[in-house]
Structures are given as structure tokens and as C-alpha cells.
Design an enzyme around this catalytic site. Structure first.
Site, PDB file in Angstrom:
ATOM      1  N   GLY A 299       0.790  -1.236   0.000  1.00  0.00           N
ATOM      2  CA  GLY A 299       0.000   0.000   0.000  1.00  0.00           C
ATOM      3  C   GLY A 299       0.816   1.277   0.000  1.00  0.00           C
ATOM      4  O   GLY A 299       0.265   2.383  -0.060  1.00  0.00           O
TER       5      GLY A 299
ATOM      6  N   GLU B  62      13.923   2.752  -5.970  1.00  0.00           N
ATOM      7  CA  GLU B  62      14.725   3.710  -5.203  1.00  0.00           C
ATOM      8  C   GLU B  62      14.224   5.127  -5.441  1.00  0.00           C
ATOM      9  O   GLU B  62      14.969   6.092  -5.301  1.00  0.00           O
ATOM     10  CB  GLU B  62      16.221   3.553  -5.534  1.00  0.00           C
ATOM     11  CG  GLU B  62      16.681   2.121  -5.311  1.00  0.00           C
ATOM     12  CD  GLU B  62      18.107   1.967  -4.812  1.00  0.00           C
ATOM     13  OE1 GLU B  62      18.713   2.974  -4.389  1.00  0.00           O
ATOM     14  OE2 GLU B  62      18.613   0.836  -4.833  1.00  0.00           O
TER      15      GLU B  62
END
Lengths: 423, 254
Positions: free
Chosen positions: A172, A406
Site C-alpha cells: 500500500g 529507489e
């Protein structure tokens, strides 16, 4: 005094070892394609480096060419996690490049690491990216861990006897990392962890998991970083994900169900977890950008060789100005990417407050640029670029995810615009 | 010689083996300006063997030696990064030919009291394959060239050297001090580790010159010309086996 003949035999000489094939080395993994031997490399990754950095780069490039490149295609196809080669890399010092040397690290700089990852990535982007993630985790423990934690965990990690994974993303919460929900509730001298992490590189195979958990309120200051070791009851893993690329590293969900972790495994202070995670990512972004750079450089070199050999309409492809111009654009964007990556690394080394924003710009630019370069490289190979016999498509598949993980290109722009619009 | 030899290793900076070379416009050599250079591959094998001798407890010290312009120090740093203890740079900008190199090594081996000199069998730029042999002659030491295996005798006064020769393998008992040259199959050179690369910075490199060693390095051989090999000509396609046999007979091959 003379030497004395002891014996003379017609025994056949032993076969040449791998390294002994110096004179007949084949780069690239396809037997039907032998890239031409090059007079020079352009744009040159050696420019601007110190004598030591050139030696680091040379070692990394040699290791990459001899130990990684011959196997890269197989690792990708078989989805094989090359533990043995990773440990060889660690023996050379690649396991904890910027970790202090009292715990097995190499004590080098972020710039040195960027140079190394760029060199390794030319052979196998996926494996190099994993090495960079492992390095990011080791760096995190080195900087934010206590002396006891450093001495306990880092020797095993820097030698890659044990592998590490960085666990921030959840099903989520991806870009909205601070909204993570994995909870850690204090119970005596343990934390009890419940929740799950998604897309974890090394998940299931790694021994050490750096997990960002919510110990406090719903703000970023309510997040802490906890180290969980594989084998801890309550820690389990999802199925191995099937991915477009990065196939030499396993990716799995990390599941925590009433997982009890000693309080001693808290890295940094309670509530510092988000700050720690973001700081680690600054370096991680430089590293991933360096991996993209290595792939872009390699693809450009392969393409340059190809267009000199391949003929259509009676002449080599390389004599067509449209392709010459395309190659020029590729080289230019590599040069720009390299400057940004190395400069961002220098800012990190200097602990400059502007480092975060510059790492974001470097990551944004270099990863997007590399995707385009690899795509153009594939296009210039024509139909052959689409075949798995040629390595180009693997570089393209591997670098695609660098624009996402990232920190996506959108998150990079959020960081950058925040800095522009600051008062 | 008791255990604790001093091993001297020669390392030469040559054009990297992977580079596509070109002949210089003046046709007197190969273009080296701006071209990637590296340690001669056979010298890497020599350095590796010397370090292994130290790791096995036979050698006490490994001294790397290189001769030529200032940039040779890069090659010495590589040897130090692989694990050599110290280095000597014989600095000169003059052209060095094998006999001159052998004379310089003779002086150094005696000066440093080396017990063993380990060289690569040949350099990949000139492929001379004579320096080790001439050095042994000058020193009047035994030699074992084209090594594929090296071990130390039980009493440590000699080496057991296996050489690759045209007829097969020859094993020599070589009393020390000696000169040996290394062939491809002797070992697989190690990668320089990152920590060793950083440590190499602190290891000493002593400077010498041909003058300080009292050697006249004036070249005695003159290169007349260097040419690329002629490009491959297309072959001739033959229709029948009889044609093939006739052609082989005509060419004097059968």
C-alpha cells in the site's frame, strides 16, 4: 651451478585455465557475435579519476569481464542468484565499499563506489544492482548502528557470508513511503512486528532484513528501522516474483506475523527510521544511476562495433549520418550522466546539505537517459537487437526498473521541485 | 639458501592485449600514444608466482622492478596492489632493449642480493623471449624458462621447475640463486583487492637510473621497418576432390 634435468615426459600440457585465455578472450555471451577489439572507449570513463580510482576501476572491470560477463546471460535466463560470484566480489572488497575497514569494509568513498558500480554494471546490471543494494544496507548499519551492532553484523555482511535486504516499500505504500503501515509494538525487550513489505530485492535469500516499521504516530517521525534476521519466527516470504529483468536477484514479499525482534536490533533511535531510510536512499540512488551508466556505456560500445560491421545498401550502417548523429547523442547523454553521478557522489562524500537534491537529479537524468540509450542501441541492431542471442535486450530490460525503484522519476521531481521552490 | 628468499620480479608496461593496434605513420613501431597500457600478462603471472612463494613461507620479500619512463610507476603500483612488498623503478626515457634490460637486472639482482629472479617469458609488445635467458647468462645462474609449475625442494636450496617445451614437459632441478621465466599455465593471477590497492599507496618505490647502476643501455639493434601483415586474400573454391589433390601437389604440400 647448472640446472639438472630430472625428467622429460611427453605428457600433454594441462589445458589453459580461464584467466590464461587472455589472448583469445571472447567478450559478450553470444558465440556468433565477437565485438571488435577497440582502440579506445568513448566517452572515456577513466577521465578525471585519480591513480587509485583508476586501479579500483581496473580491478572492477577485470572482475566484471572475467567472472560476470560470461555468465550474465545464463543467470538472467535461469533466474539464478549467483551467490558464489557475489562472494568472490566480496573477497575483492566489493561487499562494503564505503563501510569502515574495522569491520571488513573497504573504507572507500561514494565516488569510488560509483566508479566501481559503473564498471561492474557493464557486465551484468542485475547482479551489480544487487551488490549496490547490499552495500546500501551495510552502509546504513555502519553509519547509524551502534558499535555493538556494527561489530556483530558487518563482518559477516561485508564478506557476503550473509546477504542483506532493504525493506521500505509495502503493497500500500510505494512512492508515498512515509505512509507505511507495518507496525512494531513494544513488548518488554522485544518489538512485535506485523505487516508486509513488497518487491524486496534478495527477499527470501537474504539473511539480514532492514525493515522500516511504525513504532509511533502516523507521521514520518513515527517510523523506526529494525534489523530482522532470517529464521526469526514470524518472518516469512512470498512467492518469487517473475520480472521483466533483474532476474539474477530474487524479489519477494517479506511477511511479518507476530514476529518478535529484540529491541537491541533497533538501528538508530526510535522515530529516526524514515530519516535513516531516506539518507540510505541518497547513496542508493547514486549507485543505481551508476549501474544505469554502465549499461548505457556498454550498449553504446556494442552498437558502435555493430554499425561498423553491418552493411546495408552497399555500405556499413555507421556511414549513415542519421545513425552517426544518434550515436553522438548517446555519447553526449552518457557524458552528462557520468558527470552528474560523480558530482552527486562527491557531494555525498562532502556531506553537503544539497547532496539529496543532486542525487535525485543525477538519478532522474541518468536512469532516464540510460533507458533511451539502450533502446536506441537495440533499434540500431535491427532485428538482431530483439534476439536474446545478443546481449542488448537484456541491458534494456534490466535498466527499465531503474526509472522506478529507489524513487520513481516522479518522486525525484518532487524532491527537486521542493528544493527550487524553497524560500 | 635458507627459507626467506628475496624474490625479484620484473614487470613491463605494454600495450593492453585487448587493444586494436595500429602501425605508426613512420613505420618504425606500433602507435602507443593515447593507447591503453597494462602490465604484460606474463608478468602478472610472474608477480602471482612470487607472491605465492611468499605466502607458502619460502620467500620473505617480493620486490617488483620496472624500467622505463615515469609512467612505469603505474605498473609497479599494480604489482604492489597484487601484494609485492616494495618496488624499484629504473627510470629512463631511452629505448630499452632486452640485453640492456638484462644488464640492469644483473646489477639489481646483485645489489639487492636476490635469491630468485622471476620474469614473464616474453613481453607481448616485442615477443623477444630472451631477457631471462640473457640475465641468467650474465649472472652465470641456472635458468628455467617457460615454467608451467614451480615448487621448492625439500631442503629449500633449489627449485623443482616444470617447463613446457616442444616435446612435452621437462622437469628441472634448479639450485638457487636462479632466474626463471613464466608461461601461461603456471597460475591464474589474482585480482588486486580494494584494500590492497589502497595499501599499495604506502609501499615504497625506490628510484634508480641506468647511470646510477653503471649500465650503458645504448641500443644495439635498429628497427628497420614495421608493417601490418598483408590482408587476407580470398581463397580459391575447388570443385572436386581431384582438384584439391592436384592443387596440394602443385603447391608442394604433398
Amino acid at each position: 651451478m647448472l640446472a639438472r634435468v630430472v625428467s622429460f615426459s611427453l605428457a600433454r600440457a594441462p589445458s589453459i585455465g580461464a584467466r590464461g585465455q587472455a589472448a583469445i578472450r571472447v567478450t559478450g555471451t553470444c558465440s556468433s557475435v565477437l565485438p571488435g577489439r577497440k582502440f579506445h572507449s568513448f566517452p572515456d570513463a577513466k577521465l578525471g579519476l585519480s591513480e587509485e580510482q583508476l586501479m579500483l576501476q581496473e580491478t572492477a572491470a577485470k572482475f566484471a569481464e572475467e567472472r560476470m560477463l560470461p555468465k550474465a546471460e545464463e543467470w538472467d535466463r535461469a533466474e539464478h542468484f549467483p551467490v558464489d560470484v557475489l562472494r568472490e566480489a566480496a573477497e575483492l572488497g566489493f561487499g562494503g565499499i564505503y563501510v569502515r575497514d574495522d569491520v571488513g569494509g573497504s573504507g572507500l568513498t561514494r565516488l569510488d563506489a560509483a566508479v566501481i558500480f559503473e564498471a561492474l554494471s557493464g557486465a551484468c546490471v542485475s547482479t551489480t544492482a544487487y551488490i549496490s543494494i547490499h552495500n546500501m544496507c551495510c552502509g546504513l548499519i555502519d553509519v547509524f548502528g551502534t558499535e555493538a551492532q556494527r561489530q556483530h553484523f558487518l563482518p559477516g555482511l561485508t564478506s557476503m557470508k550473509r546477504f542483506a535486504s532493504y525493506c521500505l516499500t509495502e503493497p500500500g505504500s510505494g512512492s508515498d513511503a512515509a505512509s507505511l503501515m507495518t507496525k512494531a509494538v513494544r513488548d518488554g525487550d522485544h518489538f512485535v512486528l506485523n505487516g508486509s513489505k513488497a518487491f524486496i530485492s534478495g527477499g527470501g535469500d537474504s539473511d539480514v532484513y532492514l525493515i522500516m516499521v511504525r513504532t509511533g504516530d502516523n507521521s514520518p517521525k513515527g517510523i523506526s528501522c529494525v534489523l530482522v534476521e532470517r529464521g526469526t519466527p514470524g518472518l516469512s516470504f512470498g512467492k518469487k516474483e517473475k520480472k521483466l529483468g533483474w532476474n539474477s536477484q530474487p524479489t519477494r514479499a517479506v511477511i511479518l506475523e507476530d514476529c518478535r525482534v529484540p529491541v537491541a536490533n533497533l538501528i538508530g533511535k526510535e522515530g529516526e527510521g524514515f530519516k535513516i531510510a531516506m539518507k540510505a536512499l541518497d547513496g542508493g540512488r547514486v549507485n543505481i544511476a551508476a549501474c544505469s551508466l554502465g549499461a548505457a556505456q556498454k550498449c553504446t560500445e556494442l552498437t558502435s562495433s555493430y554499425v561498423k560491421q553491418r552493411k546495408q545498401f552497399g555500405k556499413p550502417l555507421g556511414q549513415n549520418q542519421s545513425l552517426q548523429f544518434k550515436l553522438a547523442d548517446m555519447a553526449t547523454s552518457i557524458y552528462a550522466s557520468r558527470l552528474m553521478v560523480r558530482d552527486a557522489a562527491r557531494l555525498l562524500d562532502a556531506q553537503d546539505p544539497a547532496a539529496t537534491a543532486h542525487c535525485a537529479m543525477a538519478k532522474l537524468f541518468a536512469c532516464d537517459a540510460a533507458w533511451k540509450v539502450c533502446d536506441d542501441a537495440l533499434q540500431m541492431h535491427g532485428g538482431y537487437g530483439y534476439l536474446k542471442d545478443f546481449p542488448i535486450e537484456r541491458y534494456l530490460r534490466d535498466v527499465r526498473v531503474h526509472r522506478i525503484l529507489e524513487g520513481t522519476d516522479a518522486v525525484m521531481r518532487m524532491i527537486i521541485s521542493r528544493n527550487i521552490l524553497k524560500d | 639458501m635458507s627459507s626467506g628468499y628475496r624474490v625479484m620480479v620484473g614487470v613491463k608496461r605494454v600495450v593492453d592485449f585487448a587493444v586494436k593496434i595500429r602501425v605508426r605513420p613512420d613505420k618504425l613501431g606500433v602507435e602507443t600514444a593515447g593507447v591503453k597500457q597494462a602490465m604484460n600478462p606474463f608478468d602478472e603471472i610472474a608477480v602471482e608466482e612470487a607472491i605465492r612463494l611468499r605466502e607458502k613461507g619460502h620467500a620473505a620479500e617480493v620486490v617488483a622492478v620496472s624500467m622505463g619512463p615515469t609512467v612505469c610507476q603505474e605498473t609497479l603500483r599494480t604489482a604492489l596492489a597484487m601484494g609485492a612488498d616494495r618496488a624499484i623503478h629504473v627510470e629512463t626515457t631511452k629505448e630499452l632493449q632486452p640485453l640492456a634490460v638484462a644488464k640492469l637486472f644483473e646489477k639489481l639482482a646483485l645489489k639487492e642480493k636476490a635469491d630468485l629472479v622471476v620474469l614473464g617469458k616474453q613481453a607481448i609488445d616485442d615477443d623477444s623471449n630472451v631477457t631471462g635467458q640473457m640475465l641468467a647468462g650474465l649472472l652465470r645462474w641456472p635458468q628455467a624458462t617457460f615454467l608451467s609449475k614451480l615448487s621448492v625442494s625439500g631442503d629449500k636450496t633449489a627449485l623443482e621447475a616444470v617447463r613446457e617445451v616442444d616435446g612435452g614437459l621437462q622437469t628441472l632441478h634448479v639450485p638457487l640463486p636462479a632466474v626463471v621465466s613464466c608461461d601461461l599455465r603456471l597460475n591464474e593471477p589474482r585480482f588486486a583487492t580494494l584494500p590492497n590497492i589502497m595499501k599499495a599507496k604506502k609501499k615504497p618505490i625506490d628510484k634508480q637510473t641506468p647511470e646510477s647502476l653503471g649500465v650503458d643501455v645504448t641500443p644495439r639493434l635498429q628497427t628497420v621497418s614495421v608493417d601490418e601483415p598483408p590482408p587476407r586474400k580470398a581463397g580459391v573454391k575447388l570443385e572436386t576432390v581431384q582438384d584439391l589433390v592436384d592443387n596440394l601437389k602443385k603447391g608442394g604440400m604433398i
